[in-house]
Design an enzyme around this catalytic site. Sequence first.
Site, PDB file in Angstrom:
ATOM      1  N   SER A 105       1.081   2.357  -2.392  1.00 56.81           N
ATOM      2  CA  SER A 105       2.244   3.215  -2.164  1.00 56.81           C
ATOM      3  C   SER A 105       3.152   2.586  -1.112  1.00 56.81           C
ATOM      4  O   SER A 105       3.558   1.432  -1.270  1.00 56.81           O
ATOM      5  CB  SER A 105       1.787   4.627  -1.779  1.00 56.81           C
ATOM      6  OG  SER A 105       2.854   5.535  -1.784  1.00 56.81           O
TER       7      SER A 105
ATOM      8  N   GLY B  94       1.272   6.674   2.381  1.00 57.15           N
ATOM      9  CA  GLY B  94       1.488   7.955   3.034  1.00 57.15           C
ATOM     10  C   GLY B  94       2.931   8.195   3.405  1.00 57.15           C
ATOM     11  O   GLY B  94       3.225   8.951   4.326  1.00 57.15           O
TER      12      GLY B  94
END
Length: 427
Positions: A148, A69
Amino acid sequence: MTSFSDCPQTTSKPVNFPGFTPQAQRIINYFVGSAGNTQSEDCLTLNVWTKPTASASQQKPVLIFLYGGRFANGNTHTPFYDGQALADAEDVVVVTLNYRVNIFGFPGAPDAAANLGLRDQRLAVEWIRDNIAAFGGDPSRMVLFGQSTGGVAVDYWAYAYQDDPIVSGLISHSGNALSFPLNEPSRQVSNWHNVSEALGCGGEENSLACMRTKNWADILKAVSLVLSATSDNPVRSIPPFYPLVDDELVFSDYDKRSRDGNFARLPYVLGNNDNEQGYYVISAYGRGTNVTKAQGDDFLLTSFTCPNHAQALSRHNAGVAVWQYRYFGDWDNTRLYPTSGAYHGVDMHMLFGNSEAVSGIPPTVAQDSTVALMQHLWARFAADSFIGLSRAGWPRFEPGSDSLAQFAHRNSPEWSFVNPEILVDRC
């Protein structure tokens, strides 16, 4: 366990991207924390999934997940990261944990400690080490995996905790310490001062005490007015509050540290998806930018393909057991638009096995087979991080040999292997 509040964050607004499938916005909402969850500063919780076993003394491998995120968003209270299917399928313990993001986790205040979100992760893993046996987990067989910026945090871990890594193995999905640029420290301090001035706390070095008296929702409103920093590619921007170099948890010289083998000697799995940019072009479009194919390809190469090869090579050269993969799956129920392909984050459906709960559409037989394969391999790695994957038929990373695993290539449930160097001729 179930966490009831997300950590404070500004959720993403819908983007009317051309060609969106009926399920696209639902998938994105669950992925980026825009599904309407409550938020609270009382958010540092974790979730544990396990299942009963025949022997109470049997200790299971543990998989601990860090969400991504961009260190600005992220949560665990989403069907994307519900660990029950993985725990049931492979009889492992699955843990997901919340950590602070945005200005709350990565402030730029001159008088504040840096990288609080990363410190949250460490405290959570320490708690898991001390308590996981009560859930049937083995504290000596715990693997940290993330996607991520969660994958970035996993790689940061190897450099920050060389002497006491706690965990026995690491897995980075679509992100490592070389993947994304950091803010200039002066810019992050300036961003902090912009927020503190907007809330009447001034722009001086003693603004932290005043800011602590402000309501978190008001802080987020002020943060939303601070622009992200641009980079050399329109697909990639840097959030205004992001990890900072402190030479304790985050370093400025990962290239050199990698070449010198200056990291924890933990077995490592790392890889990325074949069309990571397929997700990022959506947010770029929302900012008014139409990304060209060349720009998207360059982003894939410089943020994922090349960093993963470099980190796999550095581990290999240091004698560390390392495995590399690339994911290709382009399934009907996870597709965002006709050419989204294997976009950023889509492989999480394979690990957690929740694509139907996320999209509302059942998976295919080949998709279910891919889920079973990848879940089994990740569980084998957790069970024995040094040789579990080799015994399962996945060779260690080796330049010049067919050692890079391809998952769901052309949507085939069978995995295959290619020479990792065929992907990196432009690195």
